[in-house]
Design an enzyme around this catalytic site. Structure first.
Site, short mmCIF file in Angstrom:
data_model
loop_
_atom_site.label_atom_id
_atom_site.label_comp_id
_atom_site.label_asym_id
_atom_site.label_seq_id
_atom_site.Cartn_x
_atom_site.Cartn_y
_atom_site.Cartn_z
N LYS A 121 0.78 -1.32 -0.14
CA LYS A 121 0.05 -0.06 -0.09
C LYS A 121 0.85 1.26 -0.07
O LYS A 121 2.05 1.18 0.62
CB LYS A 121 -0.96 -0.06 1.13
CG LYS A 121 -2.01 1.14 1.19
CD LYS A 121 -3.31 0.11 0.49
CE LYS A 121 -4.48 0.92 0.49
NZ LYS A 121 -5.63 -0.06 0.17
N1 LIG Z 1 -11.27 2.17 -4.25
C1 LIG Z 1 -11.36 0.79 -4.11
O1 LIG Z 1 -11.11 -0.10 -4.92
C2 LIG Z 1 -11.05 0.34 -2.78
C3 LIG Z 1 -10.95 0.99 -1.58
N2 LIG Z 1 -11.23 0.54 -0.23
C4 LIG Z 1 -11.28 1.23 0.90
O2 LIG Z 1 -12.66 2.06 0.89
C5 LIG Z 1 -12.55 3.20 1.58
C6 LIG Z 1 -13.31 4.14 0.70
O3 LIG Z 1 -12.33 4.27 -0.49
P1 LIG Z 1 -12.93 4.90 -2.04
O4 LIG Z 1 -14.32 4.79 -2.03
O5 LIG Z 1 -11.87 4.45 -2.89
O6 LIG Z 1 -12.55 6.31 -1.42
P2 LIG Z 1 -13.08 7.88 -2.18
O7 LIG Z 1 -12.22 8.77 -2.36
O8 LIG Z 1 -13.77 7.49 -3.63
O9 LIG Z 1 -14.34 8.20 -1.05
C7 LIG Z 1 -14.12 8.19 0.04
C8 LIG Z 1 -15.43 8.54 0.77
O10 LIG Z 1 -15.19 8.58 2.19
C9 LIG Z 1 -15.78 10.02 2.65
N3 LIG Z 1 -14.90 10.36 3.73
C10 LIG Z 1 -13.64 10.88 4.03
N4 LIG Z 1 -13.67 11.45 5.36
C11 LIG Z 1 -14.76 11.01 5.98
C12 LIG Z 1 -14.89 11.17 7.30
N5 LIG Z 1 -14.26 11.83 8.07
N6 LIG Z 1 -16.17 11.02 7.65
C13 LIG Z 1 -17.29 10.38 6.71
N7 LIG Z 1 -16.86 10.10 5.37
C14 LIG Z 1 -15.77 10.68 4.98
C15 LIG Z 1 -15.62 11.00 1.42
O11 LIG Z 1 -16.39 12.08 1.49
C16 LIG Z 1 -16.02 10.00 0.19
O12 LIG Z 1 -17.34 10.01 0.29
C17 LIG Z 1 -11.30 3.26 2.11
O13 LIG Z 1 -11.12 2.84 3.38
C18 LIG Z 1 -10.46 2.21 1.04
O14 LIG Z 1 -9.11 1.85 1.57
C19 LIG Z 1 -11.03 -0.95 -0.40
C20 LIG Z 1 -10.91 -1.49 -1.46
C21 LIG Z 1 -10.69 -1.08 -2.69
O1 LIG Z 2 -7.11 -2.74 -6.56
C1 LIG Z 2 -5.89 -3.01 -5.88
O2 LIG Z 2 -4.94 -3.26 -6.21
C2 LIG Z 2 -5.87 -2.89 -4.38
C3 LIG Z 2 -7.08 -1.92 -3.81
C4 LIG Z 2 -7.00 -1.65 -2.57
O3 LIG Z 2 -6.06 -0.57 -2.33
C5 LIG Z 2 -7.81 -2.33 -1.59
O4 LIG Z 2 -8.48 -3.30 -1.81
O5 LIG Z 2 -7.70 -1.77 -0.23
#
Ligand SMILES: NC(=O)C1=CN([C@@H]2O[C@H](COP(=O)(O)OP(=O)(O)OC[C@H]3O[C@@H](n4cnc5c(N)ncnc54)[C@H](O)[C@@H]3O)[C@@H](O)[C@H]2O)C=CC1
Ligand SMILES: O=C(O)CCC(=O)C(=O)O
Length: 431
Positions: A121
């Site tokens: 990461k």
């Molecule tokens: N993007 C991906 O493919 C993956 C993401 N994740 C995890 O999912 C989670 C979200 O990631 P994404 O959706 O990609 O990020 P993103 O940047 O698209 O969305 C993040 C969301 O969290 C909200 N947020 C940020 N700070 C906050 C707070 N203090 N209180 C409430 N809401 C808050 C933002 O407003 C936004 O809606 C993270 O923990 C990430 O590690 C896990 C697996 C894969």
């Molecule tokens: O798509 C990936 O390689 C990793 C996504 C990721 O950061 C996660 O699963 O938390």
């Protein structure tokens, strides 16, 4: 080849076992699984130390001509099963402890769905909303050059995470390729489709969350078509998961993001909310919903709660108030071990991050395979393969949980740690 366990030497200071925060939580999770590892437990020390940590200085010229330095990280937790794999996060609260934990959760997740990767990461401590597009590009490119010594299509493959997206991945791919002297699409995943990205990757994590949610609902007799859903974080993961649950008939009654919390008992209009978020950057100011306090979010009446924002959101302070029957962890590390215990005692089923949000990396794997073969699959094929992998992995973990009378988190760790430590044993001490 070594036949006995490596001795546990004094740990470097950043691995202090008293360490609280995300890395401390990961260490506690490993301790919980150790009794179930049988003979392989003699290798468990390997999970308690990241293989490689790189801290980089990222200096850039701001638009006003001044120079600003950012701190960046790339951590490779374990590479026994294959190259490092995991996202890159841009956030003002990023710390080394957080990136270490996130890299370790990637090792577990990748092994849980059996994709041939280790865990890694990265991140930069920055609020990207304060940067212009040019500044963001310069920072991304400089960071990529700095971590270029340890990433690569066969070494470690970054992807999107919080506040990073397809455009950031395009800049990373381009910078790495420029430095190598040839186009290397396989160095990152989550790229734009026109640059070797995969159809379905953008929606994959949310689709995986939805898929395991539907499977688990069958086990607890919950009807998705009448379920009430609350989502924290309405970005890539939470937004897509909310949309899929709404399309299945569920009512998305509450959504919280960094801009506030909105509630509507009859269900929010999810397609309109997604458009609003795309236009304004937040759920704040959305018409047709009541604004409630951020703290009240945790006690809204619902059947399914999806934390899809950041770590340590469900804690001992709010776990006792949660009304859901099931928590699906879209985010990484949203529940502390104390809160896990409270939810377990209250008979609230927790689908842990290390299986629930594995859909993203699963389609990242498909993207990487497609890039290597330069042969691209259609979206139906990708979604069908994703759903099959998620269902099979979830069903295996469910059985292990039943057999050992443990939580789904411990069950997922049992499956994953055994796979990782088995490869460690086969390869010997050095890989
Ligand atoms: N993007 C991906 O493919 C993956 C993401 N994740 C995890 O999912 C989670 C979200 O990631 P994404 O959706 O990609 O990020 P993103 O940047 O698209 O969305 C993040 C969301 O969290 C909200 N947020 C940020 N700070 C906050 C707070 N203090 N209180 C409430 N809401 C808050 C933002 O407003 C936004 O809606 C993270 O923990 C990430 O590690 C896990 C697996 C894969
Ligand atoms: O798509 C990936 O390689 C990793 C996504 C990721 O950061 C996660 O699963 O938390």
């Amino acid at each position: 080849m070594a036949t006995t366990a490596p001795t546990a030497h004094a740990l470097p200071s950043y691995l202090n076992p008293d360490h609280v925060g995300p890395w401390g939580i990961f260490l506690q999770q490993v301790d919980r699984v150790e009794p179930y590892l049988g003979n392989l437990a003699r290798w468990v020390e390997t999970l308690k130390r990241p293989k490689r940590i790189l801290v980089v200085d990222v200096p850039i010229h701001l638009d006003d001509g001044t120079v600003r330095h950012f701190e960046g990280y790339r951590v490779q937790h374990n590479t026994s099963r294959g190259p490092g794999k995991g996202g890159v996060r841009f956030h003002q609260d990023v710390t080394l402890s957080e990136v270490m934990a996130l890299s370790a959760w990637m090792s577990i997740k990748n092994a849980a769905v059996n994709v041939p990767y280790g865990g890694a990461k990265g991140g930069i401590r920055v609020d990207p909303k304060t940067l212009s597009r040019g500044e963001l590009e310069r920072m991304t490119r400089r960071y990529t050059s700095e971590i270029g010594i340890i990433i690569g299509p066969n070494k470690d493959i970054p992807a999107p995470d919080v506040n990073t997206n397809e455009q950031i991945m395009a800049w990373m791919m381009d910078t790495y390729s420029m430095n190598q002297g040839s186009t290397a699409t396989g160095v990152v995943t989550g790229k734009p489709v026109d640059l070797g990205g995969s159809l379905g990757r953008r929606e994959a994590t949310g689709r995986g969350v939805y898929t395991v949610g539907v499977e688990a609902a069958k086990h607890i007799g919950l009807d998705i078509s009448t379920a009430r859903v609350a989502v924290q974080g309405f970005g890539n993961v939470g937004g897509v998961a909310g949309k899929l649950f709404a399309e299945a008939g569920a009512r998305v009654v509450a959504v919280q993001d960094h801009g506030g919390t909105i509630y509507r008992e009859a269900g929010l209009d999810v397609p309109s909310l997604l458009k609003h978020v795309q236009a304004t950057g937040s759920v704040g100011g959305f018409d047709g919903a009541e604004v409630i306090s951020n703290d009240k979010f945790w006690e809204v009446p619902c059947d399914i709660l999806i934390p899809a924002a950041l770590e340590q959101q469900i804690t001992a302070a709010n776990a006792g108030r949660i009304q859901a029957r099931m928590v699906i962890e879209g985010a990484n590390g949203p529940t502390t071990p104390e809160a896990d215990d409270i939810l377990h005692e209250r008979n609230i089923l927790v689908l842990p991050d290390v299986i629930a949000n594995a859909g993203g990396v699963t389609v990242s794997y498909f993207e990487w395979v497609q890039d290597f073969s330069s042969f691209f699959w259609d979206e139906d094929e990708i979604n069908a393969r994703l759903v099959r992998i998620m269902k099979e992995a979830f069903s295996a973990v469910w059985l292990v949980a039943q057999d050992n009378k443990v939580s789904l988190r411990t069950a997922t760790f049992i499956v994953a740690c055994k796979r990782i430590l088995h490869t460690r044993e086969l390869r010997g001490l050095y890989p």
